[in-house]
Design a protein around this motif. Structure first.
Motif, PDB file in Angstrom:
ATOM      1  N   VAL A   1       0.868  -1.179   0.000  1.00 37.59           N
ATOM      2  CA  VAL A   1       0.000   0.000   0.000  1.00 37.59           C
ATOM      3  C   VAL A   1       0.907   1.232   0.000  1.00 37.59           C
ATOM      4  O   VAL A   1       1.961   1.224   0.637  1.00 37.59           O
ATOM      5  CB  VAL A   1      -0.906  -0.018   1.250  1.00 37.59           C
ATOM      6  N   CYS A   2       0.517   2.278  -0.731  1.00 36.32           N
ATOM      7  CA  CYS A   2       1.349   3.490  -0.758  1.00 36.32           C
ATOM      8  C   CYS A   2       0.488   4.737  -0.822  1.00 36.32           C
ATOM      9  O   CYS A   2      -0.739   4.669  -0.761  1.00 36.32           O
ATOM     10  CB  CYS A   2       2.336   3.441  -1.918  1.00 36.32           C
ATOM     11  N   GLY A   3       1.133   5.877  -0.963  1.00 36.50           N
ATOM     12  CA  GLY A   3       0.452   7.168  -0.997  1.00 36.50           C
ATOM     13  C   GLY A   3      -0.583   7.262  -2.104  1.00 36.50           C
ATOM     14  O   GLY A   3      -1.591   7.963  -1.964  1.00 36.50           O
TER      15      GLY A   3
ATOM     16  N   GLY B   1      -4.972  -1.852  -5.257  1.00 31.03           N
ATOM     17  CA  GLY B   1      -3.837  -2.773  -5.267  1.00 31.03           C
ATOM     18  C   GLY B   1      -3.040  -2.750  -6.556  1.00 31.03           C
ATOM     19  O   GLY B   1      -3.403  -3.402  -7.529  1.00 31.03           O
ATOM     20  N   HIS B   2      -1.922  -1.970  -6.556  1.00 31.02           N
ATOM     21  CA  HIS B   2      -1.056  -1.951  -7.747  1.00 31.02           C
ATOM     22  C   HIS B   2       0.334  -2.521  -7.455  1.00 31.02           C
ATOM     23  O   HIS B   2       1.096  -2.764  -8.370  1.00 31.02           O
ATOM     24  CB  HIS B   2      -0.957  -0.540  -8.318  1.00 31.02           C
ATOM     25  N   GLU B   3       0.657  -2.733  -6.168  1.00 32.22           N
ATOM     26  CA  GLU B   3       1.984  -3.267  -5.816  1.00 32.22           C
ATOM     27  C   GLU B   3       1.817  -4.729  -5.420  1.00 32.22           C
ATOM     28  O   GLU B   3       1.748  -5.067  -4.245  1.00 32.22           O
ATOM     29  CB  GLU B   3       2.561  -2.475  -4.636  1.00 32.22           C
ATOM     30  N   ALA B   4       1.713  -5.602  -6.415  1.00 27.10           N
ATOM     31  CA  ALA B   4       1.277  -6.960  -6.109  1.00 27.10           C
ATOM     32  C   ALA B   4       2.359  -8.021  -6.288  1.00 27.10           C
ATOM     33  O   ALA B   4       3.252  -7.897  -7.114  1.00 27.10           O
ATOM     34  CB  ALA B   4       0.086  -7.312  -6.981  1.00 27.10           C
TER      35      ALA B   4
ATOM     36  N   THR C   1       8.793  -5.156  -5.144  1.00 27.78           N
ATOM     37  CA  THR C   1       9.300  -5.019  -6.522  1.00 27.78           C
ATOM     38  C   THR C   1       8.737  -3.785  -7.230  1.00 27.78           C
ATOM     39  O   THR C   1       9.474  -3.054  -7.891  1.00 27.78           O
ATOM     40  CB  THR C   1       8.968  -6.285  -7.354  1.00 27.78           C
ATOM     41  N   GLU C   2       7.439  -3.560  -7.106  1.00 27.15           N
ATOM     42  CA  GLU C   2       6.859  -2.420  -7.850  1.00 27.15           C
ATOM     43  C   GLU C   2       7.422  -1.080  -7.374  1.00 27.15           C
ATOM     44  O   GLU C   2       7.932  -0.318  -8.187  1.00 27.15           O
ATOM     45  CB  GLU C   2       5.324  -2.457  -7.792  1.00 27.15           C
ATOM     46  N   PRO C   3       7.378  -0.772  -6.063  1.00 32.79           N
ATOM     47  CA  PRO C   3       8.004   0.504  -5.687  1.00 32.79           C
ATOM     48  C   PRO C   3       9.493   0.545  -6.044  1.00 32.79           C
ATOM     49  O   PRO C   3      10.004   1.585  -6.483  1.00 32.79           O
ATOM     50  CB  PRO C   3       7.785   0.589  -4.167  1.00 32.79           C
TER      51      PRO C   3
END
Ligand SMILES: [Zn+2]
Length: 348
Positions: free
Chosen positions: A38-40, A63-66, A145-147
């Motif tokens: 989860v992020c900003g 949910g985009h950082e999966a 990985t995503e961030p």
């Protein structure tokens, strides 16, 4: 199935919904998410300030950082099979033939953010071409990985632009901010052997300060201490316009500042003229960077592996809070001392 959702444009619309389990079409994979960071950006969506629901839906699955396991594949998919652990990239092009991370606003969709459902659900869908396989030795930290891919792109830009202009590698880097993006930037720069200073407003005995020091970076408490010297490379990860401009001032002649924040409108800036003149007289370069390509996701997984070899469970320590679907709202609330909060969907 259960899904964590929000209604874009509507504040405080975060809620768990029962939705139909998706079915993969040709070229798609059905994913069983294991963990979702989860992020900003999620915060902006649940506060009603950003985001777009998919066409025909009045809500957006977040949910985009999966990190996910492939559960099933549609016709014609041959790059992944059920059981593979993967990280899906976020952005999909829309009538855009540039590298997808360079597509302008309006020419892309983003899972969990803009026009496509995300992965904070028991099952999710992705175009299989945008899945990156995760090596088994980094599954425990691959939710980062995503961030990290975003940081990979920004750091690569900074290093390449510096080297292209001065024909040598930068030696000294300053990272502004010690959230997940700042600390991951410090990690990449340390792995590449740069001398790194990290600065944030947390005290020297905070976890953020300690994590910076544990990878050999110098930590400066911005609330009480002065940063000394100038830097070849500045990575801005606070999202403060004032701090971003101070970063420009901190650059050595010929230095590069990479902006990775999202900056609020407005604010008063003192003496911008002096800063800009200094940028001209010293050949300073400021570059913005957003999103990342598949290559950066692959680099991120490789660097997570290197970081574990070098710094042990350091990447894991960035995850300061975990919630499950039962207490999902917890993952969307964090304090200044939290670094990365994660929804654990299915323990692996
Ligand atoms: Zn994010």
């Amino acid at each position: 199935m259960k899904a964590v959702t929000a209604v874009p444009g509507v504040p405080e619309s975060l809620r768990l919904r029962e939705v139909p389990k998706p079915v993969p079409k040709a070229g798609e994979a059905l994913l069983r998410p294991l963990a979702v960071g989860v992020c900003g950006t999620d915060k902006e969506i649940i506060e009603g300030r950003y985001g777009k629901a998919p066409e025909g839906s009045d809500f957006l699955i977040l949910g985009h950082e999966a990190l996910a396991e492939v559960a099933d594949v549609g016709a014609g998919v041959d790059n992944v099979s059920p059981g593979d652990v993967v990280v899906p990239t976020v952005r999909r092009p829309l009538n855009c033939d540039l590298p997808v991370d360079y597509c302008p606003f309006g020419k892309y969709l983003e899972h969990g953010i803009w026009g496509l459902h995300g992965h904070a659900a028991e099952y999710s869908i992705s175009d299989a071409r945008y899945l990156v396989k995760v090596p088994p030795e980094v599954v425990d930290v691959a939710v980062l990985t995503e961030p990290l891919s975003v940081v990979e792109k920004g750091v690569e830009l900074g290093l390449n632009l510096y080297q292209a202009r001065l024909s040598r590698l930068p030696q000294r880097a300053l990272v502004l901010g010690a959230g997940p993006i700042g600390l991951l930037a410090a990690m990449l720069l340390r792995l590449r052997g740069l001398a790194v200073t990290v600065t944030a407003t947390r005290p020297p005995d905070s976890l953020k300060a300690k994590l910076a020091q544990q990878i050999g970076a110098v930590y400066v408490d911005a609330a009480h201490d002065e940063i000394s010297g100038k830097f070849d490379l500045v990575i801005e990860a606070t999202g403060s316009p004032q701090v971003a401009l101070e970063g420009l001032e901190r650059l050595e002649s010929g230095g590069v500042e990479v902006l990775l924040g999202v900056y609020p409108r407005g604010g008063t800036l003192n003496d911008v003229g002096a800063l800009l003149t200094d940028a001209v007289l010293n050949n300073k370069l400021v570059v913005g960077s957003v999103n990342a390509g598949i290559r950066h996701f692959q680099m991120a997984l490789q660097h997570l592996k290197e970081a574990k070899e070098r710094y042990g469970d350091w990447p894991r320590r960035l995850i300061t809070k975990e919630a499950t679907l039962e207490n999902y709202a917890e993952a969307y609330h964090w304090t200044h001392d939290d670094i990365k909060t994660v929804l654990v969907m299915t323990p692996k």
